[in-house]
Write a protein that holds these residues in place. Structure first.
Motif, PDB file in Angstrom:
ATOM      1  N   LYS A  96       2.816  -4.046  14.674  1.00 33.06           N
ATOM      2  CA  LYS A  96       3.432  -2.930  15.410  1.00 33.06           C
ATOM      3  C   LYS A  96       2.823  -2.766  16.804  1.00 33.06           C
ATOM      4  O   LYS A  96       3.537  -2.582  17.774  1.00 33.06           O
ATOM      5  CB  LYS A  96       3.277  -1.634  14.616  1.00 33.06           C
ATOM      6  N   SER A  97       1.476  -2.848  16.903  1.00 30.94           N
ATOM      7  CA  SER A  97       0.808  -2.536  18.167  1.00 30.94           C
ATOM      8  C   SER A  97       0.305  -3.758  18.939  1.00 30.94           C
ATOM      9  O   SER A  97       0.037  -3.665  20.131  1.00 30.94           O
ATOM     10  CB  SER A  97      -0.400  -1.628  17.890  1.00 30.94           C
ATOM     11  N   LEU A 133       2.974   5.015   5.710  1.00 27.66           N
ATOM     12  CA  LEU A 133       3.573   3.945   6.504  1.00 27.66           C
ATOM     13  C   LEU A 133       2.690   2.709   6.420  1.00 27.66           C
ATOM     14  O   LEU A 133       1.456   2.840   6.374  1.00 27.66           O
ATOM     15  CB  LEU A 133       3.713   4.367   7.972  1.00 27.66           C
ATOM     16  N   PRO A 134       3.262   1.516   6.431  1.00 26.15           N
ATOM     17  CA  PRO A 134       2.452   0.304   6.316  1.00 26.15           C
ATOM     18  C   PRO A 134       1.335   0.215   7.351  1.00 26.15           C
ATOM     19  O   PRO A 134       0.216  -0.188   7.026  1.00 26.15           O
ATOM     20  CB  PRO A 134       3.463  -0.829   6.505  1.00 26.15           C
ATOM     21  N   TYR A 170      -6.572  -1.955   5.901  1.00 30.94           N
ATOM     22  CA  TYR A 170      -6.777  -3.360   5.568  1.00 30.94           C
ATOM     23  C   TYR A 170      -5.487  -4.174   5.605  1.00 30.94           C
ATOM     24  O   TYR A 170      -5.344  -5.152   4.889  1.00 30.94           O
ATOM     25  CB  TYR A 170      -7.440  -3.485   4.197  1.00 30.94           C
ATOM     26  N   SER A 171      -4.567  -3.791   6.440  1.00 28.16           N
ATOM     27  CA  SER A 171      -3.279  -4.467   6.549  1.00 28.16           C
ATOM     28  C   SER A 171      -3.066  -4.995   7.961  1.00 28.16           C
ATOM     29  O   SER A 171      -3.595  -4.445   8.926  1.00 28.16           O
ATOM     30  CB  SER A 171      -2.155  -3.486   6.203  1.00 28.16           C
ATOM     31  N   PRO A 220       0.820  -1.233   0.000  1.00 27.94           N
ATOM     32  CA  PRO A 220       0.000   0.000   0.000  1.00 27.94           C
ATOM     33  C   PRO A 220       0.849   1.277   0.000  1.00 27.94           C
ATOM     34  O   PRO A 220       0.435   2.290  -0.570  1.00 27.94           O
ATOM     35  CB  PRO A 220      -0.816  -0.108   1.295  1.00 27.94           C
ATOM     36  N   VAL A 221       2.024   1.220   0.611  1.00 29.40           N
ATOM     37  CA  VAL A 221       2.930   2.378   0.602  1.00 29.40           C
ATOM     38  C   VAL A 221       3.414   2.623  -0.821  1.00 29.40           C
ATOM     39  O   VAL A 221       3.362   3.749  -1.322  1.00 29.40           O
ATOM     40  CB  VAL A 221       4.122   2.154   1.563  1.00 29.40           C
ATOM     41  N   LYS A 222       3.857   1.558  -1.485  1.00 31.03           N
ATOM     42  CA  LYS A 222       4.330   1.685  -2.871  1.00 31.03           C
ATOM     43  C   LYS A 222       3.233   2.157  -3.803  1.00 31.03           C
ATOM     44  O   LYS A 222       3.494   2.848  -4.787  1.00 31.03           O
ATOM     45  CB  LYS A 222       4.900   0.351  -3.350  1.00 31.03           C
ATOM     46  N   ALA A 223       1.985   1.791  -3.498  1.00 33.37           N
ATOM     47  CA  ALA A 223       0.849   2.200  -4.333  1.00 33.37           C
ATOM     48  C   ALA A 223       0.384   3.618  -4.023  1.00 33.37           C
ATOM     49  O   ALA A 223      -0.510   4.138  -4.678  1.00 33.37           O
ATOM     50  CB  ALA A 223      -0.305   1.219  -4.136  1.00 33.37           C
TER      51      ALA A 223
END
Length: 116
Positions: A102-103, A89-90, A95-96, A81-84
């Motif tokens: 991370k959390s 940030l990821p 939807y990831s 999604p970052v590249k798109a």
């Protein structure tokens, strides 16, 4: 759509994938019939066995037997999604699973950490 999953013992990968994609495709169709018939028409096909096609035929499945391969694929999925250009940030992409990693918060109710 990219998914990394672990199947329960006794299941065959091709059956799980087939059933998952069929179920999800039926859900997509029902939602679009109600909410956006024009968009649904973009998925219309003239096939004997189906009227709509949401998935590429012969979608790619990659067995992730080694930790290094798993980690490479997980990073690829998280950074897509970052590249798109959908987020910076990821973990910002709703939807990831990146935010879960991370959390530790599972907003979907079915994620598990690969280290478990």
């Amino acid at each position: 759509m990219h998914i990394i999953w672990q199947m329960k013992a006794g299941n065959k990968g091709e059956n799980v994938q087939r059933d998952f994609l069929k179920h999800l495709g039926q859900k997509f169709k029902k939602l679009l019939e109600v909410n956006d018939k024009a968009f649904l028409e973009q998925f219309k096909v003239n096939k004997i066995d189906r009227s709509y096609q949401f998935w590429q035929r012969n979608s790619l499945s990659v067995p992730l037997f080694r930790k290094e391969v798993f980690e490479q694929k997980l990073e690829y999925v998280h950074f897509n999604p970052v590249k798109a250009g959908l987020c910076n940030l990821p973990e910002e992409f709703y939807y990831s699973s990146a935010n879960f990693y991370k959390s530790g918060i599972d907003k979907f109710g079915f994620l598990s950490n690969s280290d478990e």
